[in-house]
Design a protein around this motif. Structure first.
Motif, PDB file in Angstrom:
ATOM      1  N   UNK A 152      37.799  52.865  47.120  1.00 65.41           N
ATOM      2  CA  UNK A 152      37.272  54.009  46.395  1.00 65.41           C
ATOM      3  C   UNK A 152      36.112  53.605  45.510  1.00 65.41           C
ATOM      4  N   UNK A 153      35.489  54.584  44.884  1.00 61.64           N
ATOM      5  CA  UNK A 153      34.434  54.282  43.916  1.00 61.64           C
ATOM      6  C   UNK A 153      35.045  54.138  42.527  1.00 61.64           C
ATOM      7  N   UNK A 210      40.247  44.129  47.636  1.00 61.66           N
ATOM      8  CA  UNK A 210      40.162  45.580  47.779  1.00 61.66           C
ATOM      9  C   UNK A 210      39.507  46.139  46.529  1.00 61.66           C
ATOM     10  N   UNK A 211      38.237  46.539  46.645  1.00 57.26           N
ATOM     11  CA  UNK A 211      37.376  46.695  45.480  1.00 57.26           C
ATOM     12  C   UNK A 211      36.906  48.126  45.279  1.00 57.26           C
ATOM     13  N   UNK A 212      37.052  48.607  44.054  1.00 60.05           N
ATOM     14  CA  UNK A 212      36.437  49.869  43.672  1.00 60.05           C
ATOM     15  C   UNK A 212      34.932  49.636  43.500  1.00 60.05           C
ATOM     16  N   UNK A 213      34.150  50.565  44.017  1.00 59.84           N
ATOM     17  CA  UNK A 213      32.704  50.391  43.961  1.00 59.84           C
ATOM     18  C   UNK A 213      32.170  50.214  42.555  1.00 59.84           C
ATOM     19  N   UNK A 273      40.856  44.946  43.041  1.00 61.58           N
ATOM     20  CA  UNK A 273      39.821  44.747  42.024  1.00 61.58           C
ATOM     21  C   UNK A 273      39.409  46.132  41.514  1.00 61.58           C
ATOM     22  N   UNK A 274      39.988  46.529  40.387  1.00 57.00           N
ATOM     23  CA  UNK A 274      39.813  47.887  39.859  1.00 57.00           C
ATOM     24  C   UNK A 274      39.209  47.899  38.458  1.00 57.00           C
ATOM     25  N   UNK A 275      39.087  46.726  37.874  1.00 60.49           N
ATOM     26  CA  UNK A 275      38.669  46.593  36.477  1.00 60.49           C
ATOM     27  C   UNK A 275      37.243  47.102  36.270  1.00 60.49           C
ATOM     28  N   UNK A 276      37.118  48.122  35.426  1.00 59.58           N
ATOM     29  CA  UNK A 276      35.822  48.744  35.191  1.00 59.58           C
ATOM     30  C   UNK A 276      35.657  50.049  35.933  1.00 59.58           C
ATOM     31  N   UNK A 277      36.554  50.327  36.861  1.00 56.44           N
ATOM     32  CA  UNK A 277      36.527  51.594  37.596  1.00 56.44           C
ATOM     33  C   UNK A 277      37.582  52.559  37.080  1.00 56.44           C
ATOM     34  N   UNK A 317      29.255  47.929  47.245  1.00 56.99           N
ATOM     35  CA  UNK A 317      29.745  46.657  47.781  1.00 56.99           C
ATOM     36  C   UNK A 317      28.679  45.992  48.636  1.00 56.99           C
ATOM     37  N   UNK A 318      27.997  46.779  49.460  1.00 57.09           N
ATOM     38  CA  UNK A 318      26.955  46.228  50.330  1.00 57.09           C
ATOM     39  C   UNK A 318      25.820  45.639  49.514  1.00 57.09           C
ATOM     40  N   UNK A 319      25.409  46.335  48.474  1.00 54.60           N
ATOM     41  CA  UNK A 319      24.309  45.856  47.639  1.00 54.60           C
ATOM     42  C   UNK A 319      24.672  44.558  46.918  1.00 54.60           C
ATOM     43  N   UNK A 320      25.911  44.476  46.428  1.00 48.08           N
ATOM     44  CA  UNK A 320      26.311  43.294  45.651  1.00 48.08           C
ATOM     45  C   UNK A 320      26.551  42.074  46.526  1.00 48.08           C
TER      46      UNK A 320
END
Length: 293
Positions: free
Chosen positions: A118-119, A91-94, A30-34, A143-146
């Protein structure tokens, strides 16, 4: 120091849940927007994609290719995994999570793991320790906040640094996937502790649709991944094996490629000795049964 031997022939005596010999990990990137985008104020656009006429300035073509992953692809991908009751690791970019928190939240609601990628969607090569640590912490916080859940896994885009694993251990990560050198998890010493590595793979990966055109149809990708699963399951009768299947929202989620995902899941669900699991589940089972050895 590089290790060219690994386990050799002395693989651990170990079984996955249900006495399975093969653990299969689907990793949904999941990299869209990063990604880098002039439209977002970056000095350049992301250069890796199916666009063949890159622009130095604002590029709505490449921007909209990335947007396809969140606007359309996520729903058909997630629903397909639901049909087969198969979990995956998102697997998510922050920064991607910050911009589309609903997607990470939906993944958690469906029972999937959200790990850190990664961020920004960028290599960490040549980063200083302070810069890298700040990006690791930013990804962890986003990720923790969301999701309300702290990520336990990490994967760097491209190259990591000599400091990456020490920083991950410092900040409580359970595993990383910054290796491509084995078909079985293993541990490495990091600052006096033993840290778990879950190797990743670039061959059983939908990135080959765009980078090399190695896969030109859904059938070719499905056949390749299923062949890998069959071989590793055969080896898994005698030793623990793990298969990583790398996927990307904007790549596998295109209609002509979705049949590949469906065929792979059908094949695995009818095959004995296969455990489909998130990377966190794989890591926790390994550590619970095999400890830090």
């Amino acid at each position: 120091m590089r290790d060219f031997q690994g386990y050799g022939r002395d693989l651990p005596a170990f079984r996955w849940p249900g006495n399975a010999g093969l653990a299969v990990s689907f990793v949904m990137n999941f990299e869209e927007g990063a990604e880098f985008s002039v439209a977002d104020g970056d000095v350049r656009n992301e250069g890796v994609y199916e666009v063949i006429d890159p622009r130095a300035g604002w590029d709505p073509c490449i921007d909209s290719h990335f947007e396809y992953g969140t606007r359309t692809a996520w729903w058909r991908i997630a629903d397909t995994f639901d049909r087969f009751d198969a979990p995956f690791t998102l697997s998510s970019c922050g920064r991607a999570v910050e911009r589309s928190p609903w997607l990470a939240q939906d993944a958690v609601a469906r029972g999937h793991e959200v790990s850190a990628h990664g961020y920004r969607w960028q290599s960490h090569a040549d980063m200083g320790m302070e810069e890298e640590e700040a990006l690791i912490l930013a990804s962890l916080a986003a990720i923790t906040q969301a999701t309300g859940q702290r990520p336990v896994g990490w994967h760097t885009r491209s190259a990591c640094t000599p400091n990456t694993r020490a920083l991950l251990v410092k900040h409580g990560f359970l595993y990383d996937s910054d290796a491509y050198n084995d078909d079985t998890p293993y541990v490495v010493p990091v600052d006096g502790r033993r840290h778990l590595v879950l190797p990743y793979a670039f061959d059983t990966n939908d990135m080959q649709f765009q980078h090399t055109q190695r896969f030109d149809t859904a059938a070719s990708f499905a056949e390749y991944v299923c062949d890998a699963a069959d071989w590793l399951a055969r080896e898994g009768a005698h030793a623990p094996r793990m298969l990583s299947v790398g996927l990307h929202l904007r790549m596998i989620g295109r209609p002509a490629r979705m049949k590949a995902l469906e065929q792979i899941l059908q094949h695995l669900r009818t095959k004995e000795g296969v455990w489909i699991a998130t990377r966190a589940q794989i890591a926790r089972h390994w550590l619970a049964v095999h400890g830090g050895a």
